[in-house]
Design an enzyme around this catalytic site. Sequence first.
Site, PDB file in Angstrom:
ATOM      1  CG  HIS A 166     -16.821  39.429   9.942  1.00  0.00           C
ATOM      2  ND1 HIS A 166     -18.187  39.289  10.069  1.00  0.00           N
ATOM      3  CD2 HIS A 166     -16.447  40.278  10.924  1.00  0.00           C
ATOM      4  CE1 HIS A 166     -18.608  40.021  11.078  1.00  0.00           C
ATOM      5  NE2 HIS A 166     -17.575  40.636  11.615  1.00  0.00           N
ATOM      6  CB  CYS A 197     -17.080  38.052  13.844  1.00  0.00           C
ATOM      7  SG  CYS A 197     -17.793  39.389  14.788  1.00  0.00           S
ATOM      8  CG  ASN A 214     -20.304  43.017  12.505  1.00  0.00           C
ATOM      9  OD1 ASN A 214     -20.540  41.813  12.426  1.00  0.00           O
ATOM     10  ND2 ASN A 214     -19.249  43.506  13.140  1.00  0.00           N
TER      11      ASN A 214
HETATM   12  O1  UT7 Z   1     -17.152  42.276  14.120  1.00  0.00           O
HETATM   13  C1  UT7 Z   1     -15.993  42.484  14.853  1.00  0.00           C
HETATM   14  C2  UT7 Z   1     -15.106  43.390  14.172  1.00  0.00           C
HETATM   15  N1  UT7 Z   1     -15.518  44.763  14.370  1.00  0.00           N
HETATM   16  C3  UT7 Z   1     -14.921  45.680  13.662  1.00  0.00           C
HETATM   17  O2  UT7 Z   1     -14.121  45.324  12.829  1.00  0.00           O
HETATM   18  C4  UT7 Z   1     -15.190  47.123  13.926  1.00  0.00           C
HETATM   19  C5  UT7 Z   1     -13.916  47.874  13.697  1.00  0.00           C
HETATM   20  N2  UT7 Z   1     -13.998  49.319  13.930  1.00  0.00           N
HETATM   21  C6  UT7 Z   1     -14.675  50.116  13.083  1.00  0.00           C
HETATM   22  O3  UT7 Z   1     -15.294  49.681  12.141  1.00  0.00           O
HETATM   23  C7  UT7 Z   1     -14.572  51.611  13.304  1.00  0.00           C
HETATM   24  O4  UT7 Z   1     -13.608  51.863  14.294  1.00  0.00           O
HETATM   25  C8  UT7 Z   1     -15.929  52.273  13.719  1.00  0.00           C
HETATM   26  C9  UT7 Z   1     -16.846  52.271  12.522  1.00  0.00           C
HETATM   27  C10 UT7 Z   1     -16.541  51.501  14.863  1.00  0.00           C
HETATM   28  C11 UT7 Z   1     -15.700  53.715  14.134  1.00  0.00           C
HETATM   29  O5  UT7 Z   1     -15.058  54.449  13.099  1.00  0.00           O
HETATM   30  P1  UT7 Z   1     -13.832  55.403  13.441  1.00  0.00           P
HETATM   31  O6  UT7 Z   1     -13.422  56.050  12.185  1.00  0.00           O
HETATM   32  O7  UT7 Z   1     -12.806  54.576  14.168  1.00  0.00           O
HETATM   33  O8  UT7 Z   1     -14.512  56.489  14.375  1.00  0.00           O
HETATM   34  P2  UT7 Z   1     -14.168  56.887  15.872  1.00  0.00           P
HETATM   35  O9  UT7 Z   1     -14.641  55.835  16.812  1.00  0.00           O
HETATM   36  O10 UT7 Z   1     -12.747  57.285  15.958  1.00  0.00           O
HETATM   37  O11 UT7 Z   1     -15.076  58.165  16.054  1.00  0.00           O
HETATM   38  C12 UT7 Z   1     -14.895  59.335  15.260  1.00  0.00           C
HETATM   39  C13 UT7 Z   1     -15.928  60.371  15.631  1.00  0.00           C
HETATM   40  C14 UT7 Z   1     -16.068  60.581  17.140  1.00  0.00           C
HETATM   41  O12 UT7 Z   1     -16.323  61.955  17.365  1.00  0.00           O
HETATM   42  P3  UT7 Z   1     -15.127  62.957  17.806  1.00  0.00           P
HETATM   43  O13 UT7 Z   1     -14.562  62.383  19.060  1.00  0.00           O
HETATM   44  O14 UT7 Z   1     -14.154  62.927  16.674  1.00  0.00           O
HETATM   45  O15 UT7 Z   1     -15.860  64.250  17.974  1.00  0.00           O
HETATM   46  C15 UT7 Z   1     -17.279  59.810  17.512  1.00  0.00           C
HETATM   47  O16 UT7 Z   1     -17.923  60.306  18.657  1.00  0.00           O
HETATM   48  O17 UT7 Z   1     -17.228  59.923  15.201  1.00  0.00           O
HETATM   49  C16 UT7 Z   1     -18.141  59.997  16.296  1.00  0.00           C
HETATM   50  N3  UT7 Z   1     -19.118  58.922  16.137  1.00  0.00           N
HETATM   51  C17 UT7 Z   1     -20.292  59.101  15.478  1.00  0.00           C
HETATM   52  N4  UT7 Z   1     -20.831  60.149  14.862  1.00  0.00           N
HETATM   53  C18 UT7 Z   1     -22.045  59.990  14.287  1.00  0.00           C
HETATM   54  C19 UT7 Z   1     -19.052  57.658  16.581  1.00  0.00           C
HETATM   55  N5  UT7 Z   1     -20.145  56.972  16.212  1.00  0.00           N
HETATM   56  C20 UT7 Z   1     -20.926  57.843  15.539  1.00  0.00           C
HETATM   57  C21 UT7 Z   1     -22.186  57.750  14.922  1.00  0.00           C
HETATM   58  N6  UT7 Z   1     -22.697  58.823  14.297  1.00  0.00           N
HETATM   59  N7  UT7 Z   1     -22.888  56.582  14.896  1.00  0.00           N
END
Ligand code: UT7
Length: 327
Positions: free
Chosen positions: A254, A114, A284
């Site tokens: 980004h 990125c 992204n």
């Molecule tokens: O380009 C390179 C840089 N990349 C980034 O900067 C990405 C950085 N990370 C992020 O943006 C965030 O960590 C994410 C958007 C990827 C994820 O958000 P989060 O608040 O960290 O969510 P999480 O991974 O902790 O997941 C929370 C919950 C989980 O369910 P449980 O375990 O709490 O029941 C996931 O299974 O959300 C669930 N989940 C979803 N639910 C519906 C994960 N993806 C989805 C989805 N739809 N697409």
Amino acid sequence: MTNRAVITGTGAFLPRKVVTNRDLEAEIDTTDEWIRTRTGIRQRYIAGDDEPNSYLAVNASRRAMEMAGVNPSELDMIIVGTLTPDMPMPSVACLVQKELGAKKAGAFDLSATCSGFLYGLSIADKFVRDNGRMKVLVIGSEVLSRRVNWQDRTTCVLFGDGAGAAVITGTREKRGILSTHLHADGSLWEFLAIRGLGTAQPVTQDVLDKGWQYIEMSGRDVFKNAVRALESVTLEALEANHWTADDLDLLICHQANMRILDHLRERLGLAQEKVFINIDKYGNTSAASIPIALDEANRAGMLNPGMKVLMIAFGGGFTWGAVALEW
Ligand code: UT7
């Protein structure tokens, strides 16, 4: 009198097809509400089979060259930041060189995920400072949709395809690129990687069964490191130019997650309108994200001569960086 590098033209190009969060709801276990509130994304563009990376890159380049008033025959160098080239060899840059007919230009891809566009801009800056007559085309172009597992809701909702480009030339005026700041931490590579289809894990049934052809991400670890690195590289760039956050006219970050942008805005005490946001439309797009944003800001008339602009990026590797410029 030293040469400085200025951006004289910007361009962007998106594939035809738009995929909304609602479209994804029909395919996988997700909701528009989850995607919007966790990321800020509402839709993304997805390339068709007839829209490979080099096609997006060529079209973004044509727009940037048109704005700069530069012909392909005048280009000295083409640099493409990408992690999703058409093929391992030749580079996307060579395919762009051929398609544009930029016969005298050198051409190479660089791999900085990125941060690829900012790494490319930093290299262009060095070329032009060395020889103010050089004309360099810097591109960020990605077709990430081919590298995400469309069954994995934790990653597939995040990414989009697209390309952005900028033409860099020399000036004797005291403006243009003022400082560049590049960083990496390879010890944390496993938080964001595509393990397979390289030479370490070539195409085997085992690799495909493990899903190693796709992006794997530990979202929370990436998030934590991204906010820390982006804040620190911003402060580094501000200090290098004797700017305060108040001096900044526009921050182009980004576009990975709306919450990262909000966090930065709060930490730096920036007004809402000083932080450029278009993640809602594109998701992204990795190396393409900053040049698409730059072009959008430019064409919207948000960039005026003398404005202090800071571009910052963070991605897999990890890599991160900043480019400070006076427009
Ligand atoms: O380009 C390179 C840089 N990349 C980034 O900067 C990405 C950085 N990370 C992020 O943006 C965030 O960590 C994410 C958007 C990827 C994820 O958000 P989060 O608040 O960290 O969510 P999480 O991974 O902790 O997941 C929370 C919950 C989980 O369910 P449980 O375990 O709490 O029941 C996931 O299974 O959300 C669930 N989940 C979803 N639910 C519906 C994960 N993806 C989805 C989805 N739809 N697409």
